[in-house]
Design a protein around this motif. Structure first.
Motif, PDB file in Angstrom:
ATOM      1  N   PHE A 212       2.965  -4.211 -11.450  1.00 22.91           N
ATOM      2  CA  PHE A 212       3.927  -5.044 -12.181  1.00 22.91           C
ATOM      3  C   PHE A 212       5.246  -5.155 -11.416  1.00 22.91           C
ATOM      4  CE2 PHE A 212       7.461  -5.367 -15.203  1.00 22.91           C
ATOM      5  CZ  PHE A 212       7.125  -6.529 -15.892  1.00 22.91           C
ATOM      6  N   TRP A 213       5.805  -4.010 -11.024  1.00 24.14           N
ATOM      7  CA  TRP A 213       7.109  -4.027 -10.355  1.00 24.14           C
ATOM      8  C   TRP A 213       7.041  -4.561  -8.931  1.00 24.14           C
ATOM      9  CZ3 TRP A 213      10.997  -4.702 -13.136  1.00 24.14           C
ATOM     10  CH2 TRP A 213      11.099  -4.108 -14.383  1.00 24.14           C
ATOM     11  N   VAL A 214       5.916  -4.347  -8.241  1.00 20.92           N
ATOM     12  CA  VAL A 214       5.739  -4.942  -6.916  1.00 20.92           C
ATOM     13  C   VAL A 214       5.792  -6.470  -7.038  1.00 20.92           C
ATOM     14  CG1 VAL A 214       3.954  -5.411  -5.170  1.00 20.92           C
ATOM     15  CG2 VAL A 214       4.566  -3.060  -5.715  1.00 20.92           C
ATOM     16  N   ASN A 215       5.065  -7.015  -8.010  1.00 20.57           N
ATOM     17  CA  ASN A 215       5.049  -8.472  -8.190  1.00 20.57           C
ATOM     18  C   ASN A 215       6.407  -9.013  -8.616  1.00 20.57           C
ATOM     19  OD1 ASN A 215       2.401  -8.773  -7.374  1.00 20.57           O
ATOM     20  ND2 ASN A 215       1.592  -8.529  -9.435  1.00 20.57           N
ATOM     21  N   VAL A 216       7.072  -8.319  -9.500  1.00 16.03           N
ATOM     22  CA  VAL A 216       8.394  -8.774  -9.947  1.00 16.03           C
ATOM     23  C   VAL A 216       9.398  -8.702  -8.792  1.00 16.03           C
ATOM     24  CG1 VAL A 216      10.320  -8.264 -11.514  1.00 16.03           C
ATOM     25  CG2 VAL A 216       7.970  -8.251 -12.374  1.00 16.03           C
ATOM     26  N   ALA A 217       9.396  -7.603  -8.058  1.00 22.89           N
ATOM     27  CA  ALA A 217      10.321  -7.464  -6.920  1.00 22.89           C
ATOM     28  C   ALA A 217      10.042  -8.519  -5.858  1.00 22.89           C
ATOM     29  CB  ALA A 217      10.208  -6.062  -6.320  1.00 22.89           C
ATOM     30  N   GLY A 218       8.769  -8.739  -5.538  1.00 25.35           N
ATOM     31  CA  GLY A 218       8.420  -9.764  -4.557  1.00 25.35           C
ATOM     32  C   GLY A 218       8.865 -11.144  -4.984  1.00 25.35           C
ATOM     33  N   CYS A 219       8.739 -11.449  -6.256  1.00 22.39           N
ATOM     34  CA  CYS A 219       9.171 -12.753  -6.769  1.00 22.39           C
ATOM     35  C   CYS A 219      10.695 -12.880  -6.728  1.00 22.39           C
ATOM     36  CB  CYS A 219       8.639 -12.975  -8.177  1.00 22.39           C
ATOM     37  SG  CYS A 219       6.857 -13.312  -8.169  1.00 22.39           S
ATOM     38  N   ALA A 220      11.408 -11.813  -7.019  1.00 23.50           N
ATOM     39  CA  ALA A 220      12.873 -11.856  -6.911  1.00 23.50           C
ATOM     40  C   ALA A 220      13.294 -12.113  -5.470  1.00 23.50           C
ATOM     41  CB  ALA A 220      13.476 -10.544  -7.419  1.00 23.50           C
ATOM     42  N   VAL A 221      12.634 -11.456  -4.538  1.00 26.03           N
ATOM     43  CA  VAL A 221      12.960 -11.654  -3.123  1.00 26.03           C
ATOM     44  C   VAL A 221      12.644 -13.079  -2.687  1.00 26.03           C
ATOM     45  CG1 VAL A 221      12.431 -10.909  -0.758  1.00 26.03           C
ATOM     46  CG2 VAL A 221      12.751  -9.207  -2.553  1.00 26.03           C
ATOM     47  N   ILE A 222      11.545 -13.655  -3.161  1.00 28.78           N
ATOM     48  CA  ILE A 222      11.231 -15.036  -2.781  1.00 28.78           C
ATOM     49  C   ILE A 222      12.280 -15.990  -3.340  1.00 28.78           C
ATOM     50  CG2 ILE A 222       9.664 -15.774  -4.645  1.00 28.78           C
ATOM     51  CD1 ILE A 222       9.040 -16.516  -0.995  1.00 28.78           C
ATOM     52  N   GLY A 223      12.823 -15.710  -4.507  1.00 22.67           N
ATOM     53  CA  GLY A 223      13.904 -16.534  -5.043  1.00 22.67           C
ATOM     54  C   GLY A 223      15.136 -16.487  -4.158  1.00 22.67           C
ATOM     55  N   VAL A 224      15.504 -15.291  -3.730  1.00 25.71           N
ATOM     56  CA  VAL A 224      16.653 -15.125  -2.819  1.00 25.71           C
ATOM     57  C   VAL A 224      16.357 -15.811  -1.491  1.00 25.71           C
ATOM     58  CG1 VAL A 224      17.976 -13.430  -1.482  1.00 25.71           C
ATOM     59  CG2 VAL A 224      17.404 -12.954  -3.883  1.00 25.71           C
ATOM     60  N   PHE A 225      15.197 -15.518  -0.928  1.00 26.08           N
ATOM     61  CA  PHE A 225      14.822 -16.029   0.386  1.00 26.08           C
ATOM     62  C   PHE A 225      14.829 -17.560   0.432  1.00 26.08           C
ATOM     63  CE2 PHE A 225      11.276 -17.351   3.218  1.00 26.08           C
ATOM     64  CZ  PHE A 225      11.850 -17.003   4.424  1.00 26.08           C
ATOM     65  N   MET A 226      14.222 -18.189  -0.554  1.00 28.75           N
ATOM     66  CA  MET A 226      14.128 -19.650  -0.516  1.00 28.75           C
ATOM     67  C   MET A 226      15.492 -20.316  -0.627  1.00 28.75           C
ATOM     68  SD  MET A 226      11.146 -20.304   0.352  1.00 28.75           S
ATOM     69  CE  MET A 226      11.277 -22.079   0.253  1.00 28.75           C
TER      70      MET A 226
ATOM     71  N   TYR B 243       0.829  -1.200   0.000  1.00 24.23           N
ATOM     72  CA  TYR B 243       0.000   0.000   0.000  1.00 24.23           C
ATOM     73  C   TYR B 243       0.869   1.257   0.000  1.00 24.23           C
ATOM     74  CZ  TYR B 243      -3.517   3.426   1.332  1.00 24.23           C
ATOM     75  OH  TYR B 243      -4.329   4.532   1.372  1.00 24.23           O
ATOM     76  N   ALA B 244       1.936   1.230   0.779  1.00 24.29           N
ATOM     77  CA  ALA B 244       2.860   2.374   0.815  1.00 24.29           C
ATOM     78  C   ALA B 244       3.480   2.614  -0.562  1.00 24.29           C
ATOM     79  CB  ALA B 244       3.948   2.148   1.862  1.00 24.29           C
ATOM     80  N   VAL B 245       3.843   1.542  -1.250  1.00 20.81           N
ATOM     81  CA  VAL B 245       4.407   1.683  -2.599  1.00 20.81           C
ATOM     82  C   VAL B 245       3.368   2.287  -3.541  1.00 20.81           C
ATOM     83  CG1 VAL B 245       5.283   0.406  -4.607  1.00 20.81           C
ATOM     84  CG2 VAL B 245       6.107  -0.158  -2.325  1.00 20.81           C
ATOM     85  N   SER B 246       2.107   1.853  -3.421  1.00 20.53           N
ATOM     86  CA  SER B 246       1.067   2.389  -4.317  1.00 20.53           C
ATOM     87  C   SER B 246       0.794   3.868  -4.053  1.00 20.53           C
ATOM     88  CB  SER B 246      -0.225   1.573  -4.200  1.00 20.53           C
ATOM     89  OG  SER B 246      -0.879   1.822  -2.975  1.00 20.53           O
ATOM     90  N   LEU B 247       0.973   4.311  -2.802  1.00 19.88           N
ATOM     91  CA  LEU B 247       0.828   5.739  -2.507  1.00 19.88           C
ATOM     92  C   LEU B 247       2.013   6.538  -3.030  1.00 19.88           C
ATOM     93  CD1 LEU B 247      -0.506   5.673   1.173  1.00 19.88           C
ATOM     94  CD2 LEU B 247      -1.813   6.105  -0.934  1.00 19.88           C
ATOM     95  N   TRP B 248       3.191   5.963  -2.911  1.00 25.27           N
ATOM     96  CA  TRP B 248       4.418   6.621  -3.343  1.00 25.27           C
ATOM     97  C   TRP B 248       4.505   6.685  -4.867  1.00 25.27           C
ATOM     98  CZ3 TRP B 248       8.965   4.017  -5.355  1.00 25.27           C
ATOM     99  CH2 TRP B 248      10.057   4.862  -5.505  1.00 25.27           C
TER     100      TRP B 248
ATOM    101  N   LEU C  50       5.793 -11.694   1.984  1.00 29.95           N
ATOM    102  CA  LEU C  50       5.844 -11.664   0.516  1.00 29.95           C
ATOM    103  C   LEU C  50       4.497 -11.976  -0.121  1.00 29.95           C
ATOM    104  CD1 LEU C  50       9.371 -13.195  -0.061  1.00 29.95           C
ATOM    105  CD2 LEU C  50       8.663 -10.802  -0.243  1.00 29.95           C
ATOM    106  N   GLY C  51       3.694 -12.814   0.537  1.00 26.77           N
ATOM    107  CA  GLY C  51       2.344 -13.058   0.047  1.00 26.77           C
ATOM    108  C   GLY C  51       1.470 -11.814   0.145  1.00 26.77           C
ATOM    109  N   GLY C  52       1.655 -11.050   1.214  1.00 22.63           N
ATOM    110  CA  GLY C  52       0.911  -9.801   1.364  1.00 22.63           C
ATOM    111  C   GLY C  52       1.435  -8.689   0.474  1.00 22.63           C
ATOM    112  N   PHE C  53       2.728  -8.717   0.198  1.00 16.73           N
ATOM    113  CA  PHE C  53       3.339  -7.672  -0.633  1.00 16.73           C
ATOM    114  C   PHE C  53       2.975  -7.857  -2.101  1.00 16.73           C
ATOM    115  CE2 PHE C  53       7.017  -5.919  -3.024  1.00 16.73           C
ATOM    116  CZ  PHE C  53       6.855  -4.589  -2.670  1.00 16.73           C
ATOM    117  N   THR C  54       3.166  -9.062  -2.609  1.00 15.48           N
ATOM    118  CA  THR C  54       2.808  -9.299  -4.010  1.00 15.48           C
ATOM    119  C   THR C  54       1.295  -9.294  -4.117  1.00 15.48           C
ATOM    120  OG1 THR C  54       2.916 -11.692  -3.695  1.00 15.48           O
ATOM    121  CG2 THR C  54       4.893 -10.606  -4.561  1.00 15.48           C
TER     122      THR C  54
END
Length: 160
Positions: free
Chosen positions: A59-73, A41-46, A95-99
């Motif tokens: 688009f970028w929220v989903n891509v960034a979240g997916c990149a982080v899940i790749g690193v995290f796992m 939500y903060a990103v969407s306001l910004w 990450l589920g709430g972010f994406t």
């Protein structure tokens, strides 16, 4: 050939975990999900997306979240042992709430209803392709930067 009935070992069916055993996991997911949704939500306001245009923010929220899940796992499965609640809290919750693939679906619907068919179809195709590429790139980069080939049981594997 099977053993005679008298020699077979009967293994009882596993019981599902009690609801009390699930409370810490559900709590971790809920707290993480709230934090992830607040961050989105903060990103969407910004960075609000223009009405009728390509939904770059989602688009970028989903891509960034997916990149982080790749690193995290990679980190939590191949590099380091973590507390059992870290994966539900951060992976599923934060990450589920972010994406926001539900917003992705609504964005496509709005673009198609607004007669922006080309943009809607481009968004429909680009998001999952970019998200999958981001998971792969995040995992592969993490393996190369932090773990070489990872733990001994993952040496030589290049699956992600």
């Amino acid at each position: 050939m099977t053993a005679p009935e008298s020699l077979r070992v009967q293994v009882p069916a596993p019981h599902p975990p009690s609801w009390r055993a699930q409370v810490p996991v559900v709590t971790a997911v809920a707290l993480g999900g709230g934090a992830g949704a607040a961050a989105r939500y903060a990103v969407s306001l910004w960075w609000p997306s223009a009405a009728g245009g390509f939904p770059w923010t989602t688009f970028w929220v989903n891509v960034a979240g997916c990149a982080v899940i790749g690193v995290f796992m990679v980190v939590v499965t191949e590099i380091r042992t973590v507390h059992p609640l870290v994966r539900p809290f951060f992976g599923t919750g934060v990450l589920g709430g972010f994406t926001t693939f539900s917003t992705y679906a609504v964005d496509i619907q709005k673009l198609l209803e607004g007669r922006d068919v080309g943009t809607g179809l481009a968004y429909l195709a680009a998001t999952p392709l970019a998200a999958l590429a981001a998971v792969w790139l995040g995992a592969r980069s993490t393996r190369r930067l932090l773990g070489g080939a990872g733990r001994a049981d993952t040496k030589g594997k290049e699956s992600l």
